[in-house]
Design an enzyme around this catalytic site. Structure first.
Site, PDB file in Angstrom:
ATOM      1  N   ARG A 292      36.026  19.838  97.340  1.00  0.00           N
ATOM      2  CA  ARG A 292      36.070  20.256  98.856  1.00  0.00           C
ATOM      3  C   ARG A 292      35.201  19.318  99.653  1.00  0.00           C
ATOM      4  O   ARG A 292      35.437  19.071 100.748  1.00  0.00           O
ATOM      5  CB  ARG A 292      36.071  21.761  99.044  1.00  0.00           C
ATOM      6  CG  ARG A 292      37.272  22.619  98.440  1.00  0.00           C
ATOM      7  CD  ARG A 292      37.101  23.860  98.310  1.00  0.00           C
ATOM      8  NE  ARG A 292      36.735  24.610  99.553  1.00  0.00           N
ATOM      9  CZ  ARG A 292      35.709  25.662  99.953  1.00  0.00           C
ATOM     10  NH1 ARG A 292      35.449  26.279  98.760  1.00  0.00           N
ATOM     11  NH2 ARG A 292      35.481  26.043 101.072  1.00  0.00           N
TER      12      ARG A 292
ATOM     13  N   SER B 174      35.779  31.220  96.820  1.00  0.00           N
ATOM     14  CA  SER B 174      34.467  30.653  96.323  1.00  0.00           C
ATOM     15  C   SER B 174      33.319  31.674  96.311  1.00  0.00           C
ATOM     16  O   SER B 174      32.724  31.898  95.062  1.00  0.00           O
ATOM     17  CB  SER B 174      34.139  29.584  97.047  1.00  0.00           C
ATOM     18  OG  SER B 174      32.898  28.859  96.834  1.00  0.00           O
TER      19      SER B 174
ATOM     20  N   LYS C 286      32.087  33.867  92.435  1.00  0.00           N
ATOM     21  CA  LYS C 286      30.950  34.026  91.889  1.00  0.00           C
ATOM     22  C   LYS C 286      30.234  35.533  91.907  1.00  0.00           C
ATOM     23  O   LYS C 286      29.658  35.802  90.913  1.00  0.00           O
ATOM     24  CB  LYS C 286      29.982  33.059  92.726  1.00  0.00           C
ATOM     25  CG  LYS C 286      30.213  31.612  92.655  1.00  0.00           C
ATOM     26  CD  LYS C 286      29.425  30.667  93.266  1.00  0.00           C
ATOM     27  CE  LYS C 286      29.803  30.746  94.550  1.00  0.00           C
ATOM     28  NZ  LYS C 286      29.157  29.383  95.265  1.00  0.00           N
TER      29      LYS C 286
END
Lengths: 430, 430
Positions: B168, B183, B187
């Protein structure tokens, strides 16, 4: 000039500058822009479009990304002809000799087939001795002698198109009118032409399935061509049924030869093919101010086009004895598909016939596949024909009985017979 | 499951299936899907969006693409805290000890800084002995002992996010709310949390410049978190001016330490930072039913949070003598930026101060850059302060006089003084 800026602009619906498009094309050609950035730009261009100005700039940048065939010294006009590809499309083999017979200089690069779309080079490779690997010097020399030369595509012309096309093929970005336009026109410009007649196929056997899509592409080719300094005439033609009687490499060359030979006899399917060849030739002649349809008909009926084709084939290495005796290669096995009822033929499905031809070995599913030049399918009864029950409507030519029978079985679904009379759509749709 | 089909669907505005998104994430993680196909999909997703359902599926697929920290055995609730990044943002250093002091289990992975956005790991690396490379076993052991552990990110967690984020970054597809959401949350889920407080920064020093953009991301994080089984509380907070007084790694740890120490004195800039820490901690406590703002204030004012922070730093390897003596590293050179007129501070530009801090060596322009932990900038007069002509408004800490003077000169444009009284916007915007 940063590729990231070019991607951002296209992503946000802004126009790319001429400098950005030139960097993009040269970076695609020399590999200095990574594929993932080209892919992101291609998807942004697919979704947000390219203006005619951007498409013309991209076209010229792609044409300038490699060598260019310089036709200086050859008599003008320099004319090319291109089709977006279909099933049974052998028009190049007839249109080129007609136009060369009318005094135009025809220098053309043709491709190989992939999927159901046949390629002129594959067709000509079925002719004993015919060379499809002429060098630029040989092309020019032959065109100077007889006004006509044809060879396979070289990766040295428009390498940016080669790189971008390979990426489009695997990133879902093939079906974009501006990207298709730039791809087609960049190769024509790099090939040296000044005037191009473009045959946009439309229907089940073509890339463009609907008339709207095909007309959009045809219009784009003309308007972008004008901006890029290339005179383009485009037509939309029917590809719902195969073009002409024959599908398959040697079969198609033979049908083209029969069409060229003056005073020959041919059925309704070949008549449809012949009509398209004359229309395309007439449009080219009009475009360069050298007459029109009447001159094309005259060149064909007088035998001048046939003489030119013979000269062409022989000059390019074909065995004259083979041509004169019409000794085209023939497949050993045959099988017919028969009408299961009396009536009128309403559908002869170009896609299904194209798929069957590939399965028989007439085309490639992948670039590595080998072609059998002998195999193919004859369409004996085009749309609109009246048929009796049990009459043969398709004839399969195969390498063995088993594949002939299997193809014939598959192809029963490709032809539809109905009760009421059917009239075929004209071959020229727009 | 073909990646081409997934690209085509997203290109045409259709939804990707859970299976397609799982293939995409695992193909990104193991490298089996080429970057150019991922890039084409990313651009299509950027332009056509992802539904909350798709974003949640992608989040879970990315979280499952590598190892997952298993917190089984640790006392619940398992809470994490995340900020989208800004200038002077050291909230983690204060919020974690407050919440651990209130009985929550805080297990957090933090990143390094890039560009003007600082990283908690860089800040902690400025503390002599502090280890930021704990193994999963060490994390669990420490969290069991003191309720609190923090380490650097490992590539073994959510490797799909690592691969997609890297792409990206170079394909113009960073600024997508669904892709940012997936994203961040992937995580957090891979890190083992069940409840997350998310601080979405908004303003000149943040990725999201406008309140609308920031609110859209905050709402997406909450709704996608819910679909993915993660309890998310999000707030939008001001990042038009730096957060707190200090920008720069050792400077920021020192400011956090002063904030934690009970009965300490601090100016208006640090007061603003302290307020945000308490608000974030209060929201986390409410989210898990363990009280709210009052309990957070109590933990800070009673010294419980300071005791927890001391325990944390020592347990994680920091030199107790250095902490107790507040022996933070200091830069050798200083220079002040002074108000050129009397009035009220109307602007302290977070972006310009962040850029200056990077130039001094407090941050990285590329991943390979080395950081000087000592350098940075103190913001002595936040927005709304009344100042006299010649009063110091910024203080540069630099590795030598030359860079201190240069930074001070550059920073004269970062502060604006006006005639009329100015009131700062609240630190919590939404």
């Amino acid at each position: 000039m940063s590729i990231i800026e070019a991607i951002d602009a296209k992503r946000d619906g802004r126009e790319n500058s001429e400098a950005e498009l030139r960097s993009l094309a040269s970076g695609a050609a020399d590999g200095s822009i990574p594929d993932y950035q080209l892919a992101a730009w291609l998807m942004a261009a697919y979704l947000n479009g390219l203006s005619p100005r951007e498409t013309a700039d991209l076209t010229l940048a792609m044409a300038a990304s490699g060598e260019r065939l310089d036709l200086t010294g050859l008599p003008k006009p320099w004319v090319d002809k291109h089709s977006t590809g279909g099933v049974g499309d052998k028009t190049t083999l007839v249109v080129l000799p007609i136009l060369a017979a009318c005094g135009l200089t025809m220098v053309k690069m043709s491709g190989r087939g992939l999927g159901i779309t046949g390629g002129t080079i594959d067709k000509l490779d079925s002719v004993e001795g015919f060379r499809t690997d002429l060098s630029p010097e040989e092309m020019k020399g032959q065109a100077a002698r007889i006004g006509l030369a044809l060879t396979g595509q070289t990766p040295r012309l428009a390498p940016a198109d080669k790189a971008l096309y390979a990426l489009r093929d695997v990133t879902g970005t093939v079906a974009s009118v501006p990207l298709i336009t730039a791809s087609i026109l960049s190769k024509k410009i790099a090939g040296g032409a000044e005037t191009v007649v473009l045959d946009v196929k439309c229907g089940s056997g073509a890339f463009m399935r609907t008339l709207n899509e095909a007309q959009a592409l045809a219009a784009s080719l003309v308007s972008v061509g004008e901006l890029a300094g290339l005179a383009v005439r485009s037509v939309v033609t029917d590809m719902d049924q195969p073009l002409g009687r024959c599908v398959g490499n040697a079969l198609e060359v033979r049908e083209a030869w029969e069409t060229l030979a003056p005073g020959g006899e041919y059925g309704p399917a070949t008549a449809r093919f012949r009509e398209l060849c004359l229309q395309l030739a007439g449009i080219a002649l009009e475009a360069v101010g050298k007459g029109g349809l009447a001159e094309a008909v005259d060149a064909l009926e007088s035998g001048a086009a046939f003489a030119k084709a013979t000269e062409w084939f022989v000059d390019q290495g074909a065995d004259p004895a083979a041509i004169l005796a019409a000794g085209w290669q023939q497949a050993p096995a045959r099988a017919d598909v028969k009408a299961n009822r009396p009536g009128w033929i309403a559908r002869v499905d170009a896609r299904q016939i194209g798929e069957a031809a590939v399965s028989l070995g007439a085309g490639r599913r992948t670039k590595a596949d080998e072609i059998d030049p002998r195999v193919g399918i004859e369409c004996l009864a085009p749309v609109g024909s009246g048929v009796a029950a049990g009459q043969a409507v398709l004839r399969v030519h195969a390498r063995d009985d088993q594949s002939a029978q299997r193809a014939a079985l598959d192809l029963t679904r490709a032809v539809e017979v109905v009760d009421g009379e059917v009239f075929a759509s004209p071959v020229l749709l727009a």
